[in-house]
Design an enzyme around this catalytic site. Structure first.
Site, mmCIF file in Angstrom:
data_model
loop_
_atom_site.group_PDB
_atom_site.id
_atom_site.type_symbol
_atom_site.label_atom_id
_atom_site.label_comp_id
_atom_site.label_asym_id
_atom_site.label_seq_id
_atom_site.Cartn_x
_atom_site.Cartn_y
_atom_site.Cartn_z
ATOM 1 C CG LEU A 6 -58.311 -36.378 120.126
ATOM 2 C CD1 LEU A 6 -58.833 -35.492 119.006
ATOM 3 C CD2 LEU A 6 -57.550 -37.564 119.558
ATOM 4 C CB SER A 8 -51.123 -31.926 122.104
ATOM 5 O OG SER A 8 -51.141 -31.091 123.253
ATOM 6 N N GLY A 9 -49.307 -33.545 124.436
ATOM 7 C CA GLY A 9 -48.043 -33.379 125.134
ATOM 8 C C GLY A 9 -47.956 -32.038 125.829
ATOM 9 N N GLY A 10 -48.934 -31.178 125.580
ATOM 10 C CA GLY A 10 -48.976 -29.863 126.201
ATOM 11 C C GLY A 10 -49.735 -29.870 127.514
ATOM 12 C CB VAL A 11 -49.728 -27.398 130.275
ATOM 13 C CG1 VAL A 11 -50.203 -26.124 129.579
ATOM 14 C CG2 VAL A 11 -50.155 -27.395 131.729
ATOM 15 C CG ASP A 12 -53.733 -25.721 127.251
ATOM 16 O OD1 ASP A 12 -53.602 -25.224 128.378
ATOM 17 O OD2 ASP A 12 -53.459 -25.105 126.197
ATOM 18 C CB SER A 13 -54.226 -32.247 126.019
ATOM 19 O OG SER A 13 -52.822 -32.386 125.937
ATOM 20 C CB CYS A 96 -56.210 -29.287 111.472
ATOM 21 S SG CYS A 96 -55.487 -30.591 112.477
ATOM 22 N N GLY A 119 -58.155 -30.499 124.657
ATOM 23 C CA GLY A 119 -57.745 -29.403 125.532
ATOM 24 C C GLY A 119 -58.024 -28.039 124.943
ATOM 25 C CB CYS A 191 -53.078 -27.730 113.149
ATOM 26 S SG CYS A 191 -53.748 -29.319 113.619
#
Length: 363
Positions: A6, A8-13, A96, A119, A191
């Site tokens: 999964l 999200s567009g963020g750095v962690d994932s 969520c 992430g 979320c």
């Protein structure tokens, strides 16, 4: 392993994807699409999806956008709105994770894979043949409090690739691997609400209902609020009062009155005894059935700080947390998240019903 990730567009994932590929896994990327509450698309989601698509192309991975719009609004935001309407302090992120990311997604797509990865800053630990939810190596970023309502079946199918990596190193990996989102800011909102302001969201659904702000100690009206649902116990900002600091210490839902107390150290905003019900242990009760009092640590809000406490069982669902130190802003509706004494394992959570609950059995 064949893993659903999964993103999200963020750095962690994004770094989670890179880490799993380095370990030799076969990945399929998914983005969960949730539209706005008016049924329209979210422009911030379009930006996220574009970023996710770039990550998929960078590593030549399959990528799908899946919609759980109806399920999200019926199961997560209805819960949040009902709780706020009842004067409680909900946590949509906890619901969520249980209902959407590891609930409906797992049932429809994740079950086709060996594991599902996210992430989140969390880990998993094997002890005595059982899987436990472990805290992240980075205490500031640890997100186990948002995962404290998942089921054991869900935990068995989850992997957290970056839980043992400090956030600073995650950023470094993103830079080293030339991730397009290496410097992208972390999301701060609820979320899937994206850039929607929380108070604007509540106002759109519940409206405004002006009421009195009253000083608890004197009974003197010192201001006006726009509706008790905009405020929570322990809140300091957004009251519009001079001569502060002022803290929300009590709410009268029936009469729509907010009670406040003045000063940073006002005793009215603190408590040691926290009553919780609907207790949920992710991997089962971690001690013998005949043990009713144990040492634990806990959190009642998202913070790097753990509080030491005694956890007393009242009955199967109800427990009493007796904290060693005073806890600020104990709000009904919040989740009391329970950890092992060394704060390495997250046992689960219960819903806070109030503070200063006492019993002759517990002192």
């Amino acid at each position: 392993m064949k893993i659903a990730v999964l993103i999200s567009g963020g750095v962690d994932s994004a770094v989670a994807v890179h880490t799993l590929l380095e370990q030799g896994h076969d990945l399929h990327l998914f983005y969960i699409r949730i539209g706005l509450d008016n049924g329209e698309g979210d422009c911030s989601a379009e930006e996220d999806i574009e970023m996710c698509g770039y990550i998929a192309r960078k590593y030549n991975l399959p990528f799908d956008v899946v919609s759980l719009h109806k399920e999200y609004w019926e199961n997560v935001m209805e819960y949040a709105l009902n709780a706020v309407r009842d004067g409680l302090t909900p946590n949509p992120d906890i619901m969520c994770n249980r209902m959407i990311k590891f609930g409906f997604f797992e049932e429809r797509w994740g079950k086709e894979f060996d594991l599902t990865a996210t992430g989140h800053y969390a880990t998993t630990v094997m002890r005595d043949g059982k899987k436990w939810l472990g805290t992240a190596v980075d205490p500031v970023k640890d997100q186990t409090d948002f995962l404290a309502r998942i089921t054991y079946k869900q935990l068995e199918h989850i992997i957290f690739p970056i839980g043992d990596i400090p956030k600073s190193r995650v950023r470094e990996i993103a830079v080293e691997t030339k991730m397009p989102n290496a410097y992208r800011k972390d999301s701060q909102g609820i979320c899937f609400l994206g850039k929607i302001d929380y108070n604007d969201f509540i106002r759109r659904h519940l409206g405004e209902k002006p009421g009195a702000i009253v000083e608890l100690e004197t009974g003197r009206k010192i201001g006006t609020h726009r509706g008790y649902w905009f405020h929570t116990i322990g809140q300091r900002k957004g009251l519009g009062l001079s001569g502060g600091p002022w803290y929300v210490v009590k709410k009268n839902i029936r009469d729509n009155v907010i009670y406040v107390s003045n000063g940073y150290d006002t005793e009215k905003q603190y408590g040691k005894n926290i009553h919780i019900n609907e207790m949920h242990f992710i991997s089962g009760r971690p001690w013998a059935d005949d043990v009713d009092t144990v040492d634990v640590t806990f959190k009642n809000r998202h913070t790097p700080e753990f509080f030491k406490a005694k956890l007393h069982r009242i009955n199967e669902d109800e427990y009493l947390l007796q904290s060693e130190r005073k806890v600020q802003g104990i709000a009904p509706g919040q989740f009391g998240v329970i950890y092992s004494p060394d704060s390495k394992i997250c046992y689960g959570s219960g819903i806070i019903t109030g503070q200063n609950f006492t019993s002759k059995n517990f002192g």
